[in-house]
Scaffold this motif. Sequence first.
Motif, PDB file in Angstrom:
ATOM      1  N   TRP A  46      18.680  -4.193 -25.097  1.00 21.65           N
ATOM      2  CA  TRP A  46      18.864  -2.792 -25.528  1.00 21.65           C
ATOM      3  C   TRP A  46      18.219  -2.687 -26.906  1.00 21.65           C
ATOM      4  O   TRP A  46      18.568  -3.434 -27.803  1.00 21.65           O
ATOM      5  N   GLY A  66      22.169  -0.003 -21.313  1.00 19.86           N
ATOM      6  CA  GLY A  66      22.459   1.432 -21.387  1.00 19.86           C
ATOM      7  C   GLY A  66      21.959   2.115 -20.129  1.00 19.86           C
ATOM      8  O   GLY A  66      21.365   1.473 -19.247  1.00 19.86           O
ATOM      9  N   ALA A  67      22.175   3.446 -20.073  1.00 20.49           N
ATOM     10  CA  ALA A  67      21.791   4.198 -18.863  1.00 20.49           C
ATOM     11  C   ALA A  67      20.359   4.710 -18.938  1.00 20.49           C
ATOM     12  O   ALA A  67      19.676   4.806 -17.918  1.00 20.49           O
ATOM     13  N   GLY A  68      19.906   5.077 -20.116  1.00 19.42           N
ATOM     14  CA  GLY A  68      18.587   5.702 -20.255  1.00 19.42           C
ATOM     15  C   GLY A  68      17.489   4.656 -20.416  1.00 19.42           C
ATOM     16  O   GLY A  68      17.656   3.692 -21.159  1.00 19.42           O
ATOM     17  N   MET A  93      30.700   4.654 -18.240  1.00 19.39           N
ATOM     18  CA  MET A  93      30.185   5.790 -19.012  1.00 19.39           C
ATOM     19  C   MET A  93      30.546   7.133 -18.370  1.00 19.39           C
ATOM     20  O   MET A  93      30.649   8.147 -19.051  1.00 19.39           O
ATOM     21  N   ARG A 225      19.321  13.446 -24.271  1.00 16.62           N
ATOM     22  CA  ARG A 225      18.428  12.969 -25.331  1.00 16.62           C
ATOM     23  C   ARG A 225      17.988  14.151 -26.188  1.00 16.62           C
ATOM     24  O   ARG A 225      17.713  15.239 -25.669  1.00 16.62           O
ATOM     25  N   HIS A 273      25.955  10.366 -31.219  1.00 17.61           N
ATOM     26  CA  HIS A 273      25.533   9.650 -29.999  1.00 17.61           C
ATOM     27  C   HIS A 273      26.668   8.743 -29.481  1.00 17.61           C
ATOM     28  O   HIS A 273      26.493   7.539 -29.310  1.00 17.61           O
TER      29      HIS A 273
HETATM   30  C1  GLV Z   1      22.889   5.839 -24.140  1.00 17.11           C
HETATM   31  O1  GLV Z   1      22.412   6.776 -24.687  1.00 17.11           O
HETATM   32  C2  GLV Z   1      22.481   5.335 -22.868  1.00 17.11           C
HETATM   33  O2  GLV Z   1      21.445   5.762 -22.372  1.00 17.11           O
HETATM   34  O3  GLV Z   1      23.207   4.478 -22.325  1.00 17.11           O
END
Ligand code: GLV
Length: 310
Positions: A46, A66-68, A93, A225, A273
Amino acid sequence: MRILLYRGDGDTAPWAEEFARHLPEAETVAWQEGASRAPCDYAVTWGAPEPALRELAEVKAIFLGGAGADAILKHEDAIPRHVPIVRLGDAGMGIQMAEYVLHAVLRYYRRFDEYEALARAGEWKPLPQYRREEFSVGVLGAGVLGMHVLEALKPFGFPLHAWSRSVKKIEGVQAHAGEAGLDTILRASRVVVCMLPLTAETANLLNRTNLAKLPQGAYLVNVARGAQVSEPDLLAMVKAGHIAGATLDVFRNEPLPVQHPFWQEPRITITPHISALTQRTESVQQIANKIRQLEKGEAIADVINRELGY
Ligand code: GLV
Ligand code: NAP
């Protein structure tokens, strides 16, 4: 099996401990600039900079913490196409996003900001009640996290809309897709919630033209974002009163610079964030399971489609 760990915050030790618990057959190695090391089978990263990513050509898969995937895909050329990039799918999440968005929607619907201002002024003054059937919520992005939010909103009876790239059928939700669908959802939403991945198509999506399609007095919640929103356009529309308020968790530049005009605008709520933080234990459990699946030759979920950018 060897797993290379990279964390932008440098804190790899707790991740190594979780891997020792959930994938004891693996040895973890923390990435160190310029340090020689034995080849690794997988990487868990990350915030890795390009030089670190260039070293990952050898691995069987890169797992994101992370997710993104937008940050890693900025350095896509550094990663060979045959190496799958795998993001987190929920991993704790979804519930956080549901809490955050639900809080924002209910706060606007029940006029809590106005009551707080009235209370500070020592005024006892019931305001007209909003009608729930007129308080539509539009969720841009009906993926893993968007679906959690839609499910959490269902019991409150607001008309719900969702927008995605592919056409979907979601019980109790009016689903939209494509350009025409975007126009429809924006015009219908009293609260619009951005839960889209950042891609070439979604960058700057919430610009003046699209924000102007929201009804007068609409609200924006952005938990995706910052680069999806034109910040000057949003500020101008809040000041003009077209947008009654915004709850923003993400920004073009993070941390949000001290001189940024958003800090001075009371109708803009800022959080740093935190709408959905990575849950280390759940993330490592999920990654360990995916590694086991890959080792057995099975397909796994949440592999980034590099053409689509998410
Ligand atoms: C955080 O912003 C993610 O993408 O996990
Ligand atoms: P996801 O499962 O990949 O869902 C993405 C959704 O967006 C899908 O419904 C997808 O449509 C839709 N979409 C993508 N491109 C589109 C386009 N051009 N037009 C219309 N719809 C489009 O992602 P997720 O797990 O829900 O996460 C979403 C984003 O949340 C992440 O990418 C990340 O940036 C952000 N995030 C933020 C935080 C935070 O703390 N602020 C934490 C975690 C994640 P299809 O269903 O048709 O594919």
